[in-house]
Write a protein that holds these residues in place. Structure first.
Motif, PDB file in Angstrom:
ATOM      1  N   ALA A 147      -0.288  26.311   3.916  1.00  0.00           N
ATOM      2  CA  ALA A 147       0.423  25.197   3.288  1.00  0.00           C
ATOM      3  C   ALA A 147       0.134  25.154   1.788  1.00  0.00           C
ATOM      4  O   ALA A 147       1.021  24.839   0.990  1.00  0.00           O
ATOM      5  CB  ALA A 147       0.032  23.876   3.949  1.00  0.00           C
ATOM      6  N   ALA A 148      -1.084  25.493   1.402  1.00  0.00           N
ATOM      7  CA  ALA A 148      -1.426  25.524  -0.024  1.00  0.00           C
ATOM      8  C   ALA A 148      -0.620  26.607  -0.740  1.00  0.00           C
ATOM      9  O   ALA A 148      -0.113  26.383  -1.849  1.00  0.00           O
ATOM     10  CB  ALA A 148      -2.926  25.770  -0.207  1.00  0.00           C
ATOM     11  N   LYS A 149      -0.479  27.776  -0.109  1.00  0.00           N
ATOM     12  CA  LYS A 149       0.332  28.837  -0.709  1.00  0.00           C
ATOM     13  C   LYS A 149       1.788  28.391  -0.832  1.00  0.00           C
ATOM     14  O   LYS A 149       2.439  28.642  -1.853  1.00  0.00           O
ATOM     15  CB  LYS A 149       0.251  30.110   0.141  1.00  0.00           C
ATOM     16  CG  LYS A 149      -1.031  30.879  -0.040  1.00  0.00           C
ATOM     17  CD  LYS A 149      -1.215  32.045   0.906  1.00  0.00           C
ATOM     18  CE  LYS A 149      -0.047  32.923   1.139  1.00  0.00           C
ATOM     19  NZ  LYS A 149      -0.329  34.073   2.038  1.00  0.00           N
ATOM     20  N   ALA A 150       2.304  27.734   0.190  1.00  0.00           N
ATOM     21  CA  ALA A 150       3.687  27.255   0.151  1.00  0.00           C
ATOM     22  C   ALA A 150       3.856  26.214  -0.946  1.00  0.00           C
ATOM     23  O   ALA A 150       4.887  26.181  -1.631  1.00  0.00           O
ATOM     24  CB  ALA A 150       4.087  26.680   1.512  1.00  0.00           C
ATOM     25  N   GLY A 151       2.854  25.366  -1.141  1.00  0.00           N
ATOM     26  CA  GLY A 151       2.919  24.352  -2.196  1.00  0.00           C
ATOM     27  C   GLY A 151       2.982  24.972  -3.579  1.00  0.00           C
ATOM     28  O   GLY A 151       3.741  24.510  -4.437  1.00  0.00           O
ATOM     29  N   LYS A 152       2.193  26.023  -3.798  1.00  0.00           N
ATOM     30  CA  LYS A 152       2.225  26.703  -5.101  1.00  0.00           C
ATOM     31  C   LYS A 152       3.593  27.333  -5.337  1.00  0.00           C
ATOM     32  O   LYS A 152       4.142  27.249  -6.440  1.00  0.00           O
ATOM     33  CB  LYS A 152       1.137  27.768  -5.168  1.00  0.00           C
ATOM     34  CG  LYS A 152      -0.256  27.199  -5.299  1.00  0.00           C
ATOM     35  CD  LYS A 152      -1.293  28.302  -5.329  1.00  0.00           C
ATOM     36  CE  LYS A 152      -2.693  27.731  -5.351  1.00  0.00           C
ATOM     37  NZ  LYS A 152      -3.716  28.781  -5.322  1.00  0.00           N
ATOM     38  N   ALA A 153       4.133  27.982  -4.318  1.00  0.00           N
ATOM     39  CA  ALA A 153       5.451  28.610  -4.458  1.00  0.00           C
ATOM     40  C   ALA A 153       6.522  27.553  -4.721  1.00  0.00           C
ATOM     41  O   ALA A 153       7.406  27.746  -5.560  1.00  0.00           O
ATOM     42  CB  ALA A 153       5.786  29.417  -3.200  1.00  0.00           C
ATOM     43  N   ALA A 154       6.436  26.429  -4.027  1.00  0.00           N
ATOM     44  CA  ALA A 154       7.404  25.351  -4.245  1.00  0.00           C
ATOM     45  C   ALA A 154       7.279  24.795  -5.660  1.00  0.00           C
ATOM     46  O   ALA A 154       8.286  24.440  -6.285  1.00  0.00           O
ATOM     47  CB  ALA A 154       7.200  24.244  -3.216  1.00  0.00           C
ATOM     48  N   GLY A 155       6.057  24.736  -6.175  1.00  0.00           N
ATOM     49  CA  GLY A 155       5.849  24.290  -7.554  1.00  0.00           C
ATOM     50  C   GLY A 155       6.526  25.213  -8.552  1.00  0.00           C
ATOM     51  O   GLY A 155       7.147  24.754  -9.515  1.00  0.00           O
ATOM     52  N   MET A 156       6.413  26.519  -8.321  1.00  0.00           N
ATOM     53  CA  MET A 156       7.088  27.477  -9.205  1.00  0.00           C
ATOM     54  C   MET A 156       8.604  27.316  -9.143  1.00  0.00           C
ATOM     55  O   MET A 156       9.286  27.392 -10.168  1.00  0.00           O
ATOM     56  CB  MET A 156       6.699  28.908  -8.837  1.00  0.00           C
ATOM     57  CG  MET A 156       5.313  29.291  -9.238  1.00  0.00           C
ATOM     58  SD  MET A 156       5.027  31.023  -8.861  1.00  0.00           S
ATOM     59  CE  MET A 156       3.297  31.139  -9.225  1.00  0.00           C
ATOM     60  N   LEU A 157       9.116  27.094  -7.941  1.00  0.00           N
ATOM     61  CA  LEU A 157      10.557  26.883  -7.811  1.00  0.00           C
ATOM     62  C   LEU A 157      10.976  25.586  -8.512  1.00  0.00           C
ATOM     63  O   LEU A 157      12.055  25.519  -9.105  1.00  0.00           O
ATOM     64  CB  LEU A 157      10.962  26.855  -6.341  1.00  0.00           C
ATOM     65  CG  LEU A 157      10.830  28.198  -5.607  1.00  0.00           C
ATOM     66  CD1 LEU A 157      11.110  28.021  -4.120  1.00  0.00           C
ATOM     67  CD2 LEU A 157      11.744  29.236  -6.211  1.00  0.00           C
ATOM     68  N   GLY A 158      10.128  24.574  -8.468  1.00  0.00           N
ATOM     69  CA  GLY A 158      10.414  23.326  -9.171  1.00  0.00           C
ATOM     70  C   GLY A 158      10.460  23.525 -10.674  1.00  0.00           C
ATOM     71  O   GLY A 158      11.334  22.975 -11.368  1.00  0.00           O
ATOM     72  N   VAL A 159       9.498  24.313 -11.194  1.00  0.00           N
ATOM     73  CA  VAL A 159       9.490  24.605 -12.634  1.00  0.00           C
ATOM     74  C   VAL A 159      10.739  25.402 -13.011  1.00  0.00           C
ATOM     75  O   VAL A 159      11.321  25.195 -14.081  1.00  0.00           O
ATOM     76  CB  VAL A 159       8.200  25.351 -13.035  1.00  0.00           C
ATOM     77  CG1 VAL A 159       8.270  25.852 -14.467  1.00  0.00           C
ATOM     78  CG2 VAL A 159       6.990  24.433 -12.870  1.00  0.00           C
TER      79      VAL A 159
END
Length: 141
Positions: free
Chosen positions: A51-63
């Motif tokens: 879930a932490a890895k998915a959160g980081k990836a989602a953050g990059m997509l948000g940026v």
């Protein structure tokens, strides 16, 4: 020897001899319950890591989305303020938009690739459960 243990009168031999089938089944049940709780805890830890890895990836997509928004805003400002520059306003706006588009594309690709590495299956837990099942089938092997 025929595979049985001699009755040497030791406390351990007497304890084993006095242990009832019900007690043995109770001990096995307790051990299995403890094992199950440990497996559940391991699964929780693995899922939390993914879930932490998915959160980081989602953050990059948000940026990347924010970069796209900035491209639109800067394009609008460039169209207004570039009139005073040496080059035509359209060309200046196009350059700014292309730069922000590149930033957004790089972040999007990076985030998407990282999201592909997220694996929701707790592999270590599955492996240990398979080992436990194998042990239950053949506890002496």
């Amino acid at each position: 020897m025929t595979g049985s243990y001699p009755d040497d009168g030791s406390p351990r031999t007497e304890q084993v001899a006095q242990t009832s089938i019900g007690e043995l089944i109770g001990n096995i049940s307790n051990d299995l319950s403890q094992l199950f709780r440990q497996e559940v805890e391991l699964a929780k830890v693995e899922v939390k890591q993914e879930a932490a890895k998915a959160g980081k990836a989602a953050g990059m997509l948000g940026v990347a989305g924010f970069a796209g928004y900035l491209a639109v805003v800067l394009l609008s400002f460039a169209l207004v303020f570039a009139l005073a520059n040496v080059m035509d306003a359209g060309w200046a706006a196009l350059i700014v938009a292309v730069l922000w588009g590149i930033v957004g594309a790089v972040l999007f690709v990076t985030g998407r690739n990282q999201l592909k590495t997220v694996d929701p299956v707790p592999h270590r837990t599955v492996d240990t459960i398979k080992e436990d099942a194998q042990w239950l089938k053949n506890p002496t092997g």
